[in-house]
Design a protein around this motif. Structure first.
Motif, short mmCIF file in Angstrom:
data_model
loop_
_atom_site.label_atom_id
_atom_site.label_comp_id
_atom_site.label_asym_id
_atom_site.label_seq_id
_atom_site.Cartn_x
_atom_site.Cartn_y
_atom_site.Cartn_z
N ASN A 164 35.07 -14.18 110.56
CA ASN A 164 36.58 -14.33 110.62
C ASN A 164 37.07 -15.73 110.90
O ASN A 164 38.19 -15.89 111.02
N SER A 165 35.97 -16.77 111.18
CA SER A 165 36.31 -18.03 111.55
C SER A 165 35.38 -19.01 111.31
O SER A 165 34.26 -18.79 110.93
N CYS A 166 35.64 -20.46 111.14
CA CYS A 166 34.52 -21.34 110.92
C CYS A 166 34.38 -22.10 112.31
O CYS A 166 33.93 -22.87 112.08
N THR A 167 34.97 -21.77 113.50
CA THR A 167 34.91 -22.44 114.56
C THR A 167 33.34 -22.49 114.87
O THR A 167 32.80 -23.75 115.15
N CYS A 206 32.02 -23.60 104.67
CA CYS A 206 32.71 -22.43 105.34
C CYS A 206 34.24 -22.49 105.01
O CYS A 206 34.86 -23.66 105.17
N THR A 207 34.76 -21.44 104.53
CA THR A 207 36.08 -21.27 104.20
C THR A 207 36.53 -19.98 105.29
O THR A 207 36.04 -18.85 104.95
N ALA A 208 37.77 -20.38 106.12
CA ALA A 208 37.92 -19.40 107.18
C ALA A 208 38.73 -18.02 106.51
O ALA A 208 39.39 -18.26 105.56
N CYS A 261 46.65 -29.78 119.24
CA CYS A 261 45.69 -28.94 118.66
C CYS A 261 44.71 -28.71 119.86
O CYS A 261 44.17 -29.44 120.63
N LEU A 262 44.34 -27.30 120.06
CA LEU A 262 43.44 -26.83 121.00
C LEU A 262 42.14 -26.61 120.82
O LEU A 262 41.16 -26.78 121.69
N GLN A 263 41.80 -26.23 119.48
CA GLN A 263 40.39 -26.07 118.92
C GLN A 263 40.49 -26.52 117.42
O GLN A 263 41.29 -26.29 116.94
N GLY A 264 39.24 -27.01 117.20
CA GLY A 264 39.18 -27.77 116.10
C GLY A 264 39.14 -26.55 114.99
O GLY A 264 38.55 -25.35 115.15
N HIS A 265 39.67 -26.73 113.73
CA HIS A 265 39.72 -25.73 112.62
C HIS A 265 40.44 -26.29 111.51
O HIS A 265 40.66 -27.71 111.41
N THR A 266 40.40 -25.69 110.38
CA THR A 266 40.88 -26.24 108.98
C THR A 266 42.07 -25.14 109.08
O THR A 266 42.00 -23.98 108.88
N SER A 267 43.43 -25.77 108.59
CA SER A 267 44.64 -24.87 108.70
C SER A 267 44.77 -24.14 107.40
O SER A 267 44.49 -24.74 106.28
N LEU A 268 45.11 -22.92 107.47
CA LEU A 268 45.40 -21.98 106.46
C LEU A 268 46.68 -21.61 106.18
O LEU A 268 47.31 -21.70 107.07
#
Length: 775
Positions: free
Chosen positions: A489-492, A515-517, A753-760
């Motif tokens: 469910n996440s790429c974190t 990885c794609t979230a 930003c609080l934690q790294g991610h790719t925006s969807l």
């Protein structure tokens, strides 16, 4: 099962680790799901022939079916070529828990085989050649003809197992590969893996032993194969079920330590990593004590433990025991075997260190016992020089922090450095705060950790995909595949694995996964306050907050892990809908162990879990007549130089009456000011903390002390401030990679930003407070 007692050095009581109930990580598939997995794997073997370098002369036989974290299934197939076993040709197929979806297919073979399988060198000649590889050979097994296929040039070879004494003087079970055409030795690896560790005792513990009615044995009835005795290999027996005297020179006490540590590690494997025993299929291995050597080792079938150089401690507690059994886990994971060469040897040694750290953190013992850390052998002082390895900074003890072309030629214990370093960065990060040490990175990046339990699950998932020969490059790809399978469910987690490998100079590999979230329904868990104190016989509370981070709200069941001895936990309510809160009550009995402990609060929704940590201090003395606690929320922030952050300082009366508190800050870096509004409050009230940086504030992570001083007591808490080097401000956009600390604008409002991610799409900053903090 007898609940045997065992004396500790000081007679104190350590938490029993007999057989707590399994956690959701230990999810065993049913018979139909296992059949599905075999059918799916067989189909993958038939369709992926090109990737597997399979020829019409190859056949595959299922030899191992291991269940991993959250029910993922790992099936290992032995390859034969024209009827001859292929060393390095094994194939590992991973499926989802249902067995219907193939996650990964992996093999160590590099070329399609087309060999003449008739030997020109005799088996007897190969045995003579192999015997000469040891200083002294006690026995030589019957040579077996194999295809050696771990390199780009496969060769027909005799595999000869020689047992005896290695040229360095230690025991050896050497696998020697002799070219069946030329008679030359082309490869070799040793089942015996040396190690060292910590001989710290655990007080009086509860052991799982066998027997009754005046006849007892140090044989575990619940963990098949686990027993402990002397050098003859027979388990210790006696007429009572009370073992050892706590002495560092008593061998019965050494077996208490070895058995206890092995049982704790077994439970950790089950509860945290979803593995069924040290073997992965419900089994363990014997332990022997009394080795007359400053050493300990795993020889392929049992562990053997010696003593330190001062000969006043036996090397039989968490560090060393979990390390040696870690070699067993390595040998019986994936395609099996320990592997040849110093690179595989270094990864094997690092595996032992990682399982030592995992076991220490799972046990979570307070001082003066073996408190959780990432040092190896720090309390044993093996030869008078302190710890023998440092996982967060291997170079501090002369070992390499970073992977390089020299690693395959580096002594195996030193070659453990890069993967040890990777595991610390993955679990804790480069600047973890909370008193944990910082860790330098080889590429000058900042890495955010995901917690040791998740890191352990990913590491174990990677081992389950191990193929021969094992390399750092393969470990990178395998752990990325494991993260992708475990955390869908996440790429974190996937991104953290990638960042940690890059930070130790193991860079991207051809064909590695991406990885794609796919967020689905997800949630977060947080605590307020995040720490508290309680006296024995009393209780303390904290609010457990949940929030929807993606999708829809779902029921979240709350539980705790790593409770100290004598402390119980309850939730009101025990199940909430994501977005709701619950009250956690931690109650310490009158006999609770004193000290500071990290209690993990776990939220579970289906197969998804999230955690938060509460720092609990249990006191044995009466508190001041009027006392209070202090906390801060949030406890950290990332800003660019010249920006500011705010937080709420909270206080709570824990005994007596309220008192006036003066608020102040200390340890702030140059160019940073901290103010409180109001600066004086009554215990039980809150104050807004404003932390302002200047354009000249040096980039870095700082721990600032927030202090509250009353008339009868004073307490403080810490705030972790990360300062970047510039504004770096952009407009938020979809399909963009953001890292922690980035500042964006959205609809005219600034967010951090609080934690790294790719925006969807749908992840706009106002919609996902777990990812973005409004400024």
């Amino acid at each position: 099962m007898p609940a045997a007692s065992a004396a500790g050095a000081d007679g104190s009581q350590a938490a029993a680790q007999a057989a707590p109930p399994p956690s959701p990580a230990f999810a065993q598939p049913d018979a139909q799901q296992r059949k599905n997995a075999v059918a799916s794997a067989d189909k993958a073997l038939a369709t992926d022939t090109t990737a597997l370098h399979a020829s019409a002369d190859d056949t595959f036989q299922l030899v191992r079916n291991i269940v991993g974290t959250r029910g993922l299934q790992y099936l290992t197939y032995q390859r034969s070529h024209r009827g001859v076993p292929v060393y390095g040709g094994d194939v590992v197929v991973a499926t989802d828990p249902s067995g219907q979806v193939v996650e990964t297919v992996a093999t160590g073979q590099e070329a399609t085989l087309k060999l003449d399988v008739k030997a020109t060198v005799t088996a007897d000649a190969a045995a003579d050649t192999a015997r000469a590889q040891l200083a002294g050979a006690d026995s030589v097994a019957t040579p077996e003809l194999v295809v050696h296929a771990t390199t780009a040039r496969p060769r027909l070879a005799w595999e000869v197992v020689v047992t005896g004494t290695a040229k360095h003087g230690g025991p050896s079970v050497q696998h020697v590969y002799v070219d069946a055409k030329t008679g030359q030795v082309i490869d070799a690896w040793d089942e015996v893996r040396d190690g060292t560790g910590n001989s710290n005792y655990h007080g009086t513990v509860t052991l799982a032993t066998s027997g009754s009615g005046g006849s007892y044995s140090m044989t575990d009835p619940n963990r098949p194969g686990l027993r402990c005795g002397g050098q003859g290999g027979t388990a210790y027996t006696k007429s009572s079920d009370s073992w050892g005297n706590g002495s560092g020179t008593d061998l019965e006490t050494a077996c208490v330590d070895a058995m206890y540590a092995a049982q704790v590690e077994w439970n950790m494997l089950r509860d945290w990593l979803g593995r069924n025993g040290h073997s992965g299929s419900g089994g363990s291995y014997p332990a022997r004590v009394g080795l007359n050597d400053v050493n300990a080792y795993w020889n392929g079938s049992y562990t053997n433990f010696g003593h330190n150089q001062a000969n006043n401690k036996q090397a039989t507690t968490y560090d060393v025991v979990a390390h040696e059994y870690g070699h067993a886990i390595f040998q019986f994971s994936g395609s099996g075997g320990a592997g040849s060469g110093n690179e595989a040897g270094g990864l094997n040694e690092s595996t032992g260190d990682i399982f030592g750290a995992l076991t220490e953190h799972y046990a979570n013992e307070p001082a003066p016992y073996d408190t959780p850390d990432y040092l190896v052998g720090e309390q044993l002082n093996l030869v008078g020089n302190g710890p023998i390895r440092n996982m967060y900074n291997p170079s501090a003890l002369g070992d390499p922090n970073c992977y390089s072309a020299s690693i395959p030629n580096t002594e195996v214990h030193k070659a453990a450095g890069p993967q040890n370093h990777w595991f610390y960065l993955l679990a804790e990060g480069s600047n973890p705060g909370g008193g944990k040490p910082t860790s330098p990175t080889c590429n000058s990046t900042t890495v955010t950790g995901i917690g040791i339990q998740k890191a352990g699950q990913i590491f174990m998932g990677g081992l389950n995909l191990k193929t021969t020969p094992w390399t750092h490059a393969k470990a990178r790809v395998a752990t990325l595949n494991a993260a992708k399978s475990l955390f869908k469910n996440s790429c974190t987690e996937f991104d953290a694995v990638k960042a940690a490998w890059a930070a130790v100079s193991v860079n991207a590999q051809s064909g590695e996964p991406t990885c794609t979230a796919n967020p689905g329904n997800d949630f977060s868990v947080s605590l307020n306050p995040t720490s508290g104190s309680v006296q024995a016989g009393q209780s303390t509370t904290a609010q457990v907050n949940t929030a929807v981070t993606s999708g829809s709200a779902q029921p979240v069941t709350l539980s705790t892990r790593s409770l100290p001895n004598g402390v119980t936990a309850s939730f009101n309510p025990a199940t909430v809908t994501a977005g709701q809160s619950s009250t956690l009550t931690l109650s310490a009995s009158s006999t609770a162990t004193g000290g500071t402990f990290q209690v993990t609060v776990v939220g579970t929704a289906g197969s998804t879990t999230h955690e938060a940590t509460f720092s609990l201090t249990v006191g044995r003395d009466q508190p001041p007549a009027n006392d209070f606690s202090v906390s801060v929320n949030p406890s950290s922030a990332s800003v660019q130089a010249g920006q500011s952050a705010t937080a709420t300082l909270g206080t709570q009366v824990i005994s007596g009456s309220t008192q006036t508190l003066g608020l102040s800050a200390s340890n702030a870096p140059a160019g940073v000011t901290v103010t409180f509004n109001p600066s004086t409050i009554s215990a039980g009230q809150t104050s807004t903390v404003t932390i302002v940086t200047s354009s000249t504030t040096t980039a870095g992570t700082y721990t600032i002390n927030l202090n509250a001083a009353g008339t009868s007591a004073s307490h403080s808490t810490t705030f972790s401030l990360t300062v970047g080097g510039g504004s770096g401000e952009t407009t938020w956009a979809t399909w963009t990679s953001y890292k922690a600390g980035d500042v964006v604008t959205y609809d005219g409002v600034r967010y951090r930003c609080l934690q790294g991610h790719t925006s969807l799409p749908g992840w706009e900053p106002p919609n996902v407070p777990a990812l973005w903090q409004r400024l």
